[in-house]
Design a protein around this motif. Structure first.
Motif, PDB file in Angstrom:
ATOM      1  N   SER A 172       0.836  -1.207   0.000  1.00  0.00           N
ATOM      2  CA  SER A 172       0.000   0.000   0.000  1.00  0.00           C
ATOM      3  C   SER A 172       0.870   1.256   0.000  1.00  0.00           C
ATOM      4  N   ALA A 173       0.284   2.352  -0.433  1.00  0.00           N
ATOM      5  CA  ALA A 173       1.042   3.588  -0.710  1.00  0.00           C
ATOM      6  C   ALA A 173       1.955   4.023   0.434  1.00  0.00           C
ATOM      7  N   GLY A 174       1.449   3.988   1.652  1.00  0.00           N
ATOM      8  CA  GLY A 174       2.245   4.505   2.764  1.00  0.00           C
ATOM      9  C   GLY A 174       3.335   3.562   3.239  1.00  0.00           C
ATOM     10  N   PHE A 175       3.273   2.303   2.851  1.00  0.00           N
ATOM     11  CA  PHE A 175       4.173   1.308   3.434  1.00  0.00           C
ATOM     12  C   PHE A 175       5.068   0.599   2.418  1.00  0.00           C
ATOM     13  N   TYR A 176       4.864   0.866   1.135  1.00  0.00           N
ATOM     14  CA  TYR A 176       5.604   0.172   0.071  1.00  0.00           C
ATOM     15  C   TYR A 176       7.110   0.302   0.284  1.00  0.00           C
ATOM     16  N   ASP A 177       7.576   1.533   0.485  1.00  0.00           N
ATOM     17  CA  ASP A 177       9.021   1.753   0.643  1.00  0.00           C
ATOM     18  C   ASP A 177       9.530   1.215   1.969  1.00  0.00           C
ATOM     19  N   ALA A 178       8.719   1.340   3.000  1.00  0.00           N
ATOM     20  CA  ALA A 178       9.150   0.919   4.337  1.00  0.00           C
ATOM     21  C   ALA A 178       9.292  -0.597   4.422  1.00  0.00           C
ATOM     22  N   TYR A 179       8.459  -1.325   3.704  1.00  0.00           N
ATOM     23  CA  TYR A 179       8.478  -2.787   3.814  1.00  0.00           C
ATOM     24  C   TYR A 179       8.963  -3.471   2.529  1.00  0.00           C
ATOM     25  N   TYR A 180       8.190  -3.324   1.453  1.00  0.00           N
ATOM     26  CA  TYR A 180       8.468  -4.105   0.248  1.00  0.00           C
ATOM     27  C   TYR A 180       9.823  -3.738  -0.364  1.00  0.00           C
ATOM     28  N   THR A 181      10.095  -2.442  -0.497  1.00  0.00           N
ATOM     29  CA  THR A 181      11.371  -2.014  -1.086  1.00  0.00           C
ATOM     30  C   THR A 181      12.540  -2.487  -0.223  1.00  0.00           C
ATOM     31  N   GLN A 182      12.378  -2.371   1.090  1.00  0.00           N
ATOM     32  CA  GLN A 182      13.451  -2.808   1.996  1.00  0.00           C
ATOM     33  C   GLN A 182      13.676  -4.317   1.891  1.00  0.00           C
ATOM     34  N   ALA A 183      12.575  -5.069   1.794  1.00  0.00           N
ATOM     35  CA  ALA A 183      12.692  -6.534   1.695  1.00  0.00           C
ATOM     36  C   ALA A 183      13.428  -6.930   0.418  1.00  0.00           C
ATOM     37  N   GLN A 184      13.172  -6.211  -0.663  1.00  0.00           N
ATOM     38  CA  GLN A 184      13.862  -6.522  -1.921  1.00  0.00           C
ATOM     39  C   GLN A 184      15.357  -6.207  -1.815  1.00  0.00           C
ATOM     40  N   LYS A 185      15.690  -5.164  -1.059  1.00  0.00           N
ATOM     41  CA  LYS A 185      17.116  -4.849  -0.840  1.00  0.00           C
ATOM     42  C   LYS A 185      17.793  -5.965  -0.034  1.00  0.00           C
ATOM     43  N   VAL A 186      17.074  -6.438   0.987  1.00  0.00           N
ATOM     44  CA  VAL A 186      17.602  -7.534   1.805  1.00  0.00           C
ATOM     45  C   VAL A 186      17.784  -8.787   0.943  1.00  0.00           C
ATOM     46  N   ARG A 187      16.819  -9.027   0.061  1.00  0.00           N
ATOM     47  CA  ARG A 187      16.924 -10.189  -0.837  1.00  0.00           C
ATOM     48  C   ARG A 187      18.215 -10.106  -1.669  1.00  0.00           C
ATOM     49  N   ALA A 188      18.522  -8.927  -2.166  1.00  0.00           N
ATOM     50  CA  ALA A 188      19.750  -8.746  -2.957  1.00  0.00           C
ATOM     51  C   ALA A 188      20.986  -9.020  -2.104  1.00  0.00           C
ATOM     52  N   LEU A 189      20.939  -8.613  -0.830  1.00  0.00           N
ATOM     53  CA  LEU A 189      22.068  -8.854   0.068  1.00  0.00           C
ATOM     54  C   LEU A 189      22.246 -10.350   0.341  1.00  0.00           C
ATOM     55  N   ILE A 190      21.124 -11.062   0.486  1.00  0.00           N
ATOM     56  CA  ILE A 190      21.180 -12.509   0.737  1.00  0.00           C
ATOM     57  C   ILE A 190      21.775 -13.225  -0.477  1.00  0.00           C
ATOM     58  N   ALA A 191      21.352 -12.822  -1.675  1.00  0.00           N
ATOM     59  CA  ALA A 191      21.913 -13.405  -2.897  1.00  0.00           C
ATOM     60  C   ALA A 191      23.416 -13.132  -2.965  1.00  0.00           C
ATOM     61  N   ARG A 192      23.816 -11.924  -2.558  1.00  0.00           N
ATOM     62  CA  ARG A 192      25.239 -11.547  -2.560  1.00  0.00           C
ATOM     63  C   ARG A 192      26.024 -12.386  -1.552  1.00  0.00           C
ATOM     64  N   ASP A 193      25.422 -12.657  -0.374  1.00  0.00           N
ATOM     65  CA  ASP A 193      26.075 -13.525   0.618  1.00  0.00           C
ATOM     66  C   ASP A 193      26.449 -14.869  -0.004  1.00  0.00           C
ATOM     67  N   PHE A 194      25.502 -15.458  -0.725  1.00  0.00           N
ATOM     68  CA  PHE A 194      25.762 -16.755  -1.355  1.00  0.00           C
ATOM     69  C   PHE A 194      26.861 -16.635  -2.412  1.00  0.00           C
ATOM     70  N   GLU A 195      26.785 -15.573  -3.190  1.00  0.00           N
ATOM     71  CA  GLU A 195      27.783 -15.344  -4.248  1.00  0.00           C
ATOM     72  C   GLU A 195      29.196 -15.311  -3.658  1.00  0.00           C
ATOM     73  N   LEU A 196      29.330 -14.587  -2.559  1.00  0.00           N
ATOM     74  CA  LEU A 196      30.641 -14.486  -1.904  1.00  0.00           C
ATOM     75  C   LEU A 196      31.048 -15.821  -1.291  1.00  0.00           C
ATOM     76  N   ALA A 197      30.073 -16.526  -0.693  1.00  0.00           N
ATOM     77  CA  ALA A 197      30.373 -17.819  -0.061  1.00  0.00           C
ATOM     78  C   ALA A 197      30.869 -18.823  -1.099  1.00  0.00           C
TER      79      ALA A 197
END
Length: 494
Positions: free
Chosen positions: A374-399
């Motif tokens: 929803s409009a007020g929470f998209y950046d606070a939750y969904y966008t942040q979760a997608q950033k975390v997802r990218a970090l998790i993928a990067r963790d595996f890449e480095l491992a």
């Protein structure tokens, strides 16, 4: 002659090809086994005639000297998330009860083309949302396993592919399809003492599979052993122009390349998975797995996946967000359930249909997903979760710069009793804590049986590989399988 229902996919395929027994004999044996096991509630619909028709064609082809497919004569179970032409496809939801597709999913069509036959449509958590197979509109699937304390408590077969795991463990089918969004192939495989692999995202087409979370959903095989998973995956995988996320890559010959020798391979052990209070039996099975891979010639290295603790929260934002979008199509207009109260307008029909058609867990996830988008929470939750997802993928890449595959437990515990976790959704979600990271990163990951816990229930070990390296995952699984020598099967009570 050996009981046909005890045979593996490879043994059935080879036996039919050699003429040791006919495909029809195999289909009849499994049909009878399915019919006698209604107490497990593993199937929503059975299709004995479809299994026999496929078997008759295989026998006729063999008699005529025609080439046989990779799965000729093998009857399988089809998770009821895959559209099957002319056969009801429900996703275990009242919303789709009675829906009969006029088309075949790409994966199921590939399996039929390879000579497999369908024993029926397997039960699952509604819309694949759940970890215990307790959210199905058509009732709980009951695991064939029981605790060894004399208790008759019904055990969870895992989820969402609980019908698939229970049916294979109970010898109702030699193999089945599953789908894995956050662990739904691997966790039920671990709970029931079978093998299952989630391939790299895009390896199997999603076309014709009822969508849950489109950036995570991936079809894969479940079977009794690693070789059978390789055979099934070869038949299921391949490029599909109808799926925009399908990988345009040749399908390797995984079965022919199976090799349990791990010499020269490095196996990573993620320190973040050694969580406080880890179940003692699970910890022991993990240590056993490390010793087995060492024995196979592997070098064991410690690795770090620092963002692991954020994987579950990120998953439970991204998956419900995609679900709320995907499930918007179920509105009572074109297909499935329509609830039309007297005098209702269009908006009221939508509301009544969705209220009646979706179960409590599906509604919970739609609400979470709609909220985070929803409009007020998209950046606070969904966008942040997608950033975390990218970090998790990067963790595996480095491992993976330091190791070839990663070894971890599949689930934090063995199977639990039905009803033991339904009151606490968070406790249920924690079942996926070890499975979710590989899903977020789109990596191939497999569960293989590692032994029994002190209650006599199966435990699974998980191998995670580099993108597209299903072979490495299968080979490590084979090395564990050869040393674990897991031969336990549930005592028949059903």
């Amino acid at each position: 002659m050996t009981n046909l229902t005890d045979l593996t996919v490879a043994a059935i395929r080879d036996g039919v090809a050699a003429g040791t027994f006919s495909a029809v004999e195999v289909a009849e044996a499994f049909n009878a086994r399915v019919a006698a096991a209604q107490a497990l509630n593993a199937f929503i619909v059975t299709t004995p005639e479809a299994a026999l028709d496929a078997a008759r064609k295989v026998d006729a082809d063999r008699a005529a000297g025609n080439a046989l497919g990779k799965l000729a004569g093998v009857p399988i179970g089809m998770k009821d998330l895959f559209a099957t032409k002319g056969v009801q496809t429900t996703a275990a939801s009242h919303m789709l009860e009675g829906f009969t597709p006029q088309y075949e999913s790409t994966v199921s069509q590939k399996l039929w083309d390879a000579g497999a036959g369908m024993l029926g449509k397997l039960n699952l958590d509604q819309f694949a949302m759940g970890s215990s197979n307790e959210t199905s509109y058509f009732g709980n699937v009951i695991s064939p396993w029981r605790r060894n304390d004399g208790s008759t408590a019904a055990m969870a077969p895992g989820g969402s592919s609980g019908g698939s795991s229970a049916a294979i463990a109970a010898r109702l089918c030699p193999a089945a399809t599953g789908t894995d969004t956050g662990g739904s192939i691997r966790q039920p495989a671990a709970f029931t003492g079978i093998s299952g692999i989630k391939p790299t995202y895009g390896r199997c087409s999603r076309w014709g599979i009822v969508a849950f979370a489109s950036s995570l959903d991936q079809a894969g095989p479940m079977a009794r052993d690693v070789r059978d998973c390789a055979i099934m995956l070869e038949a299921m995988a391949g490029f599909d122009p109808k799926d925009s996320t399908s990988l345009d890559m040749a399908v390797p010959n995984w079965e022919a390349s199976l090799n349990a020798d791990m010499k020269g391979k490095k196996v990573g052990i993620p320190r973040e998975y050694r969580v406080d209070g880890l179940d003692a039996d699970v910890a022991k099975s993990w240590d056993d797995g490390i010793a087995w891979l060492k024995d196979a010639g592997a070098e064991i290295v410690e690795i770090s996946l620092p963002h692991t603790k954020y994987a579950l929260p990120a998953y439970y934002i991204i998956a419900p967000a995609e679900a709320s979008s995907n499930l918007a199509r179920y509105d009572g207009v074109r297909y499935g359930l329509r609830d039309l109260p007297d005098g209702a307008n269009l908006q009221e029909m939508y509301a009544a249909t969705r209220a009646a058609g979706f179960g409590a867990e599906v509604k919970r996830r739609i609400l979470i997903g709609t909220y985070v988008l929803s409009a007020g929470f998209y950046d606070a939750y969904y966008t942040q979760a997608q950033k975390v997802r990218a970090l998790i993928a990067r963790d595996f890449e480095l491992a993976f710069q330091h190791c070839d595959v990663i070894l971890a437990p599949t689930a934090p515990t063995a199977a639990f009793g039905l009803g033991e976790k339904t009151a606490d959704p968070l406790a249920m979600y924690l079942n996926d804590v070890f499975a979710v990271p590989a899903s977020l990163a789109g990596l191939p990951a497999m569960s293989v049986p590692a032994g029994l816990n002190r209650e006599g229930l199966p435990l699974g070990l998980q191998i995670v590989g580099r993108p597209f390296d299903e072979q490495g995952v299968l080979n490590a699984g084979l090395a564990i399988e050869a040393r674990a020598q897991f031969s336990a099967k549930p005592e028949q009570w059903w």
